[in-house]
Design a protein around this motif. Sequence first.
Motif, PDB file in Angstrom:
ATOM      1  N   VAL A 109      -3.439 -10.915   3.421  1.00  0.00           N
ATOM      2  CA  VAL A 109      -1.820 -10.983   3.283  1.00  0.00           C
ATOM      3  C   VAL A 109      -1.751  -9.759   2.084  1.00  0.00           C
ATOM      4  N   THR A 110      -0.632  -9.053   2.395  1.00  0.00           N
ATOM      5  CA  THR A 110      -0.477  -8.113   1.593  1.00  0.00           C
ATOM      6  C   THR A 110       0.986  -8.362   0.810  1.00  0.00           C
ATOM      7  N   VAL A 111       1.299  -7.521  -0.209  1.00  0.00           N
ATOM      8  CA  VAL A 111       2.587  -7.435  -0.924  1.00  0.00           C
ATOM      9  C   VAL A 111       2.746  -5.889  -1.468  1.00  0.00           C
ATOM     10  N   SER A 112       3.866  -5.703  -1.439  1.00  0.00           N
ATOM     11  CA  SER A 112       4.167  -4.350  -2.084  1.00  0.00           C
ATOM     12  C   SER A 112       4.855  -4.690  -3.537  1.00  0.00           C
ATOM     13  N   GLY A 125      -4.722 -13.634  -7.851  1.00  0.00           N
ATOM     14  CA  GLY A 125      -5.916 -13.234  -6.761  1.00  0.00           C
ATOM     15  C   GLY A 125      -5.803 -11.986  -6.052  1.00  0.00           C
ATOM     16  N   PHE A 126      -4.546 -11.234  -6.079  1.00  0.00           N
ATOM     17  CA  PHE A 126      -4.466 -10.053  -5.248  1.00  0.00           C
ATOM     18  C   PHE A 126      -5.043  -8.952  -5.860  1.00  0.00           C
ATOM     19  N   SER A 127      -5.531  -7.835  -5.127  1.00  0.00           N
ATOM     20  CA  SER A 127      -6.084  -6.886  -5.816  1.00  0.00           C
ATOM     21  C   SER A 127      -5.170  -5.523  -5.326  1.00  0.00           C
ATOM     22  N   ARG A 128      -5.438  -4.681  -6.260  1.00  0.00           N
ATOM     23  CA  ARG A 128      -4.649  -3.093  -5.688  1.00  0.00           C
ATOM     24  C   ARG A 128      -5.377  -2.616  -4.772  1.00  0.00           C
ATOM     25  N   ALA A 129      -4.145  -1.985  -3.800  1.00  0.00           N
ATOM     26  CA  ALA A 129      -4.962  -1.505  -2.620  1.00  0.00           C
ATOM     27  C   ALA A 129      -4.230  -0.149  -2.117  1.00  0.00           C
ATOM     28  N   GLY A 130      -4.385   0.757  -2.958  1.00  0.00           N
ATOM     29  CA  GLY A 130      -3.973   2.097  -2.585  1.00  0.00           C
ATOM     30  C   GLY A 130      -2.987   2.759  -3.703  1.00  0.00           C
ATOM     31  N   GLU A 131      -2.384   3.551  -3.659  1.00  0.00           N
ATOM     32  CA  GLU A 131      -1.641   4.310  -4.464  1.00  0.00           C
ATOM     33  C   GLU A 131      -0.106   3.802  -4.492  1.00  0.00           C
ATOM     34  N   ILE A 132       0.653   3.967  -5.904  1.00  0.00           N
ATOM     35  CA  ILE A 132       1.942   3.368  -6.115  1.00  0.00           C
ATOM     36  C   ILE A 132       2.617   4.400  -5.446  1.00  0.00           C
ATOM     37  N   SER A 133       3.642   3.717  -4.467  1.00  0.00           N
ATOM     38  CA  SER A 133       4.596   4.285  -3.635  1.00  0.00           C
ATOM     39  C   SER A 133       5.921   4.084  -3.733  1.00  0.00           C
ATOM     40  N   GLU A 134       6.728   4.779  -2.960  1.00  0.00           N
ATOM     41  CA  GLU A 134       8.321   4.535  -3.381  1.00  0.00           C
ATOM     42  C   GLU A 134       8.954   4.642  -1.892  1.00  0.00           C
ATOM     43  N   SER A 135       9.981   3.514  -1.597  1.00  0.00           N
ATOM     44  CA  SER A 135      10.653   3.529  -0.273  1.00  0.00           C
ATOM     45  C   SER A 135      11.906   3.115  -0.560  1.00  0.00           C
ATOM     46  N   ALA A 136      13.073   3.830  -0.129  1.00  0.00           N
ATOM     47  CA  ALA A 136      14.588   3.692  -0.508  1.00  0.00           C
ATOM     48  C   ALA A 136      14.896   3.302  -1.999  1.00  0.00           C
ATOM     49  N   GLY A 137      14.176   4.007  -2.811  1.00  0.00           N
ATOM     50  CA  GLY A 137      14.351   3.681  -4.312  1.00  0.00           C
ATOM     51  C   GLY A 137      13.385   2.692  -4.808  1.00  0.00           C
ATOM     52  N   LEU A 138      12.729   1.985  -4.078  1.00  0.00           N
ATOM     53  CA  LEU A 138      12.017   0.927  -4.625  1.00  0.00           C
ATOM     54  C   LEU A 138      10.446   1.381  -5.059  1.00  0.00           C
ATOM     55  N   VAL A 139       9.943   1.397  -6.207  1.00  0.00           N
ATOM     56  CA  VAL A 139       8.625   1.788  -6.597  1.00  0.00           C
ATOM     57  C   VAL A 139       7.714   0.590  -6.455  1.00  0.00           C
ATOM     58  N   GLN A 141       3.513  -1.304  -5.947  1.00  0.00           N
ATOM     59  CA  GLN A 141       1.996  -1.036  -5.892  1.00  0.00           C
ATOM     60  C   GLN A 141       1.367  -1.783  -4.652  1.00  0.00           C
ATOM     61  N   PRO A 142       0.880  -1.095  -3.678  1.00  0.00           N
ATOM     62  CA  PRO A 142       0.356  -2.160  -2.593  1.00  0.00           C
ATOM     63  C   PRO A 142      -0.731  -3.058  -3.066  1.00  0.00           C
ATOM     64  N   MET A 143      -0.941  -4.410  -2.510  1.00  0.00           N
ATOM     65  CA  MET A 143      -1.744  -5.109  -2.999  1.00  0.00           C
ATOM     66  C   MET A 143      -2.254  -6.098  -1.883  1.00  0.00           C
ATOM     67  N   THR A 144      -3.419  -6.526  -1.910  1.00  0.00           N
ATOM     68  CA  THR A 144      -3.886  -7.641  -0.843  1.00  0.00           C
ATOM     69  C   THR A 144      -4.765  -8.714  -1.385  1.00  0.00           C
ATOM     70  N   ILE A 145      -4.737  -9.708  -0.716  1.00  0.00           N
ATOM     71  CA  ILE A 145      -5.790 -10.942  -1.165  1.00  0.00           C
ATOM     72  C   ILE A 145      -6.482 -11.294   0.232  1.00  0.00           C
ATOM     73  N   THR A 146      -7.616 -11.500   0.268  1.00  0.00           N
ATOM     74  CA  THR A 146      -8.313 -11.978   1.301  1.00  0.00           C
ATOM     75  C   THR A 146      -8.362 -13.546   1.249  1.00  0.00           C
ATOM     76  N   LEU A 147      -8.234 -14.053   2.433  1.00  0.00           N
ATOM     77  CA  LEU A 147      -8.156 -15.786   2.243  1.00  0.00           C
ATOM     78  C   LEU A 147      -9.586 -16.029   2.905  1.00  0.00           C
ATOM     79  N   SER A 148     -10.044 -17.129   2.389  1.00  0.00           N
ATOM     80  CA  SER A 148     -11.084 -17.500   3.022  1.00  0.00           C
ATOM     81  C   SER A 148     -10.927 -18.608   4.285  1.00  0.00           C
ATOM     82  N   ALA A 149     -11.666 -18.318   5.337  1.00  0.00           N
ATOM     83  CA  ALA A 149     -11.414 -19.163   6.423  1.00  0.00           C
ATOM     84  C   ALA A 149     -11.561 -20.886   6.215  1.00  0.00           C
TER      85      ALA A 149
END
Length: 149
Positions: A109-112, A125-139, A141-149
């Motif tokens: 699962v991702t989150v910006s 429990g999320f981890s940073r996943a990539g560089e800080i970015s910007e879209s339509a003026g919103l800055v 940090q991409p982040m992800t969490i891996t869920l256990s099955a």
Amino acid sequence: MSIRKLTESDLEAVSALCISAFMAAVAPSLSPQGVATFTQIAAPDSFAKRMAGDNLILVFVQENQVRGVIELKEGRHVAMLFVDPQQQSRGIGRQLVAAALAHARSEVVTVSASLTSVAAYERYGFSRAGEISESAGLVYQPMTITLSA
């Protein structure tokens, strides 16, 4: 207190909560374009359109008041997470994240995350996943969490 799906009668309160929390915590660090973009995304009619689509939107209700909201887009991306600024640091965000992740349809699962929310997402429990970015003026940090099955 309870966590339940967003209803049409919640739209105004959820929009107001998101905009209030955003203006206090995130808006001061953004351009006018970013603030305008978010205000549009958080409008009641925008929530209504996403609610009718493939987005799960959950609200945390306490004493008949909406105190928090989380939106899970397509079962794999946290698109919104806001808690009433007067109710923060009481576990509401953590409960909303856990409830949303229980409905995830993807192992990852991702989150910006807004830059002011990165530490909170790391606590969830999320981890940073990539560089800080910007879209339509919103800055963000991409982040992800891996869920256990």
